[in-house]
Design a protein around this motif. Structure first.
Motif, PDB file in Angstrom:
ATOM      1  N   CYS A   1      34.119  41.989  51.044  1.00 27.47           N
ATOM      2  CA  CYS A   1      33.923  41.025  49.958  1.00 27.47           C
ATOM      3  C   CYS A   1      35.258  40.377  49.607  1.00 27.47           C
ATOM      4  CB  CYS A   1      33.328  41.721  48.739  1.00 27.47           C
ATOM      5  SG  CYS A   1      33.033  40.613  47.352  1.00 27.47           S
ATOM      6  N   LEU A   2      35.299  39.049  49.677  1.00 25.17           N
ATOM      7  CA  LEU A   2      36.506  38.279  49.383  1.00 25.17           C
ATOM      8  C   LEU A   2      36.222  37.372  48.183  1.00 25.17           C
ATOM      9  CD1 LEU A   2      39.419  37.567  50.524  1.00 25.17           C
ATOM     10  CD2 LEU A   2      38.287  35.656  51.692  1.00 25.17           C
ATOM     11  N   VAL A   3      37.121  37.392  47.195  1.00 26.47           N
ATOM     12  CA  VAL A   3      36.906  36.640  45.957  1.00 26.47           C
ATOM     13  C   VAL A   3      38.148  35.834  45.606  1.00 26.47           C
ATOM     14  CG1 VAL A   3      36.584  36.866  43.458  1.00 26.47           C
ATOM     15  CG2 VAL A   3      35.213  38.249  45.010  1.00 26.47           C
ATOM     16  N   ASP A   4      37.925  34.598  45.170  1.00 24.41           N
ATOM     17  CA  ASP A   4      38.986  33.795  44.557  1.00 24.41           C
ATOM     18  C   ASP A   4      38.611  33.612  43.089  1.00 24.41           C
ATOM     19  OD1 ASP A   4      41.237  31.989  44.245  1.00 24.41           O
ATOM     20  OD2 ASP A   4      39.775  30.347  44.292  1.00 24.41           O
ATOM     21  N   GLN A   5      39.321  34.313  42.215  1.00 25.66           N
ATOM     22  CA  GLN A   5      38.957  34.314  40.798  1.00 25.66           C
ATOM     23  C   GLN A   5      39.023  32.922  40.179  1.00 25.66           C
ATOM     24  OE1 GLN A   5      37.866  36.794  38.968  1.00 25.66           O
ATOM     25  NE2 GLN A   5      38.241  38.596  40.239  1.00 25.66           N
ATOM     26  N   GLN A   6      39.989  32.116  40.585  1.00 28.33           N
ATOM     27  CA  GLN A   6      40.188  30.826  39.929  1.00 28.33           C
ATOM     28  C   GLN A   6      39.031  29.869  40.201  1.00 28.33           C
ATOM     29  OE1 GLN A   6      44.211  29.477  40.096  1.00 28.33           O
ATOM     30  NE2 GLN A   6      43.718  27.374  39.512  1.00 28.33           N
ATOM     31  N   SER A   7      38.538  29.836  41.426  1.00 24.11           N
ATOM     32  CA  SER A   7      37.409  28.960  41.747  1.00 24.11           C
ATOM     33  C   SER A   7      36.070  29.635  41.467  1.00 24.11           C
ATOM     34  CB  SER A   7      37.457  28.550  43.217  1.00 24.11           C
ATOM     35  OG  SER A   7      37.184  29.658  44.058  1.00 24.11           O
ATOM     36  N   GLY A   8      36.090  30.974  41.419  1.00 22.56           N
ATOM     37  CA  GLY A   8      34.861  31.729  41.229  1.00 22.56           C
ATOM     38  C   GLY A   8      34.070  31.937  42.504  1.00 22.56           C
ATOM     39  N   ARG A   9      34.610  31.484  43.638  1.00 18.49           N
ATOM     40  CA  ARG A   9      33.885  31.639  44.898  1.00 18.49           C
ATOM     41  C   ARG A   9      33.986  33.075  45.410  1.00 18.49           C
ATOM     42  NH1 ARG A   9      36.311  26.414  45.914  1.00 18.49           N
ATOM     43  NH2 ARG A   9      34.686  24.793  46.003  1.00 18.49           N
TER      44      ARG A   9
ATOM     45  N   LEU B   1      40.355  41.206  47.949  1.00 21.32           N
ATOM     46  CA  LEU B   1      39.510  41.722  49.015  1.00 21.32           C
ATOM     47  C   LEU B   1      39.045  43.132  48.683  1.00 21.32           C
ATOM     48  CD1 LEU B   1      38.361  41.391  51.942  1.00 21.32           C
ATOM     49  CD2 LEU B   1      40.486  42.431  52.752  1.00 21.32           C
ATOM     50  N   THR B   2      37.735  43.354  48.803  1.00 21.40           N
ATOM     51  CA  THR B   2      37.169  44.695  48.709  1.00 21.40           C
ATOM     52  C   THR B   2      36.572  45.028  50.064  1.00 21.40           C
ATOM     53  OG1 THR B   2      36.634  44.320  46.376  1.00 21.40           O
ATOM     54  CG2 THR B   2      35.583  46.195  47.464  1.00 21.40           C
TER      55      THR B   2
END
Length: 348
Positions: A266-274, A197-198
């Motif tokens: 901004c919320l990111v899931d690195q594994q899915s790239g979403r 999360l940013t």
């Protein structure tokens, strides 16, 4: 752009409608008129696989019996009101207490339990559902006949907007938010602790043992609440900060935004790239990492558990009526309540 309306179930002899919005890119959003509840959001991962990224159910019975506010609009006032009581113009109003001595999310008969009227509109580049409801004077102890409309709009840029509007015939309180739980892994394959999360926020609101704001603004510097350069949500679970421990390991805190309409969340899931980017005109976002989630039900076949979803509740400060220094949540009869939040999905 597509939009369709179907019957989802029945409550007290009335049909519960489900509305499905779909854009030209294949993004799909489903919502029901029970609580204006978002039931599914289908978006692609970096390989182009469309999966659901919010927590929800496939039956109205599950929402009635198990839902911890999954995807709904909460009100009249989001969050807690201390001692289930407030004063306006010298008059004391008593509210039902549904969390100890406090009033939470509008009480047991709040907006999340209402069967709203729903109307669909289809345009070339966007589709929308407009939900309307009239909350009568004295409902859940609140003064004023309040007319509310909530509009859900999906466009071809994979943006989903929620706009809120309300008017009243008597001075009252209003502070609305959507209580969606996000999990960008898709279909709840993993918990949200590795989500990054940013957040543009320099301060958070300190909570009391009753999880009510004390009124103190705490600088995020050198704490697990500093998301300005991005950090994983697991940092809050592992933190020994008293405020992280207070809420069961993680977050259940209002973070005061230092920017609006500037990619501030901004919320990111690195594994899915979403990636989910949230922009709002609200002063605060309540970050909740499902620390209190029970394990006595399933979410579409997946056992419920702590840290399975994260809420980003854009709103005014909780319990603002008891803190004159907070932005006001009082709505007068000659005023209009307007606010909106946009959720933009993309891949890295």
């Amino acid at each position: 752009m597509e939009i369709r309306e179907e019957v989802f179930g029945e409550v007290n002899g009335q049909d519960v409608k489900i509305f499905t919005l779909k854009n030209s890119s294949g993004m799909e959003l489903s919502c029901i008129n029970y609580g204006c509840t978002i039931t599914k959001v289908l978006v692609p991962d970096q390989a182009g696989n469309f999966e659901n990224v919010v927590l929800g159910f496939d039956s109205i019975e599950e929402y009635i019996h198990h839902s911890p506010f999954f995807g709904c609009v909460v009100g009249r006032v989001a969050g807690r009101i201390a001692n289930s009581q407030f004063e306006l113009d010298g008059i004391t109003y008593d509210l039902p207490n549904n969390e100890g001595v406090n009033h939470l999310h509008g009480g047991d008969h709040g907006f999340d339990k209402v069967l709203w009227d729903g109307k669909i509109e289809k345009g070339t580049d966007e589709v929308k559902v407009i939900f309307t409801h009239k909350s009568t004077d004295g409902t859940a102890g609140y003064p004023g006949n309040v007319t509310v409309s909530i509009t859900y709009t999906l466009n071809n840029d994979n943006e989903f907007n929620i706009s809120y509007h309300a008017t009243t015939d008597k001075k009252t309180l209003i502070n609305l938010t959507n209580h969606s739980y996000f999990n960008l892994s898709g279909e709840l394959k993993r918990d949200i602790l590795d989500h990054e999360l940013t957040l543009k926020s320099d301060h958070f609101l300190k909570l009391s043992d009753s999880l009510l704001p004390t009124g103190e603004l705490v600088a995020v510097d050198q704490t697990a609440f500093d998301f300005r350069k991005g950090r994983k949500l697991i940092d809050g679970v592992q933190s020994d900060h008293q405020q992280n421990q207070l809420v069961g390991g993680g977050y259940d805190h209002p973070l005061v935004l230092s920017a609006n309409r500037e990619d501030e969340i901004c919320l990111v899931d690195q594994q899915s790239g979403r990636k989910l980017t949230v922009e709002t005109d609200e002063p605060t976002v309540v970050l909740y990492t499902s620390n209190m989630m029970g394990n006595d039900f399933e979410i579409r076949g997946v056992p419920a558990r702590k840290h399975i979803g994260v809420c980003l509740e854009t709103q005014h400060h909780p319990d603002a009526i008891h803190h004159p220094s907070f932005p006001s949540i009082v709505l007068d009869e000659n005023e209009e309540y307007r606010t909106s939040t946009t959720y933009r999905f993309s891949v890295m």
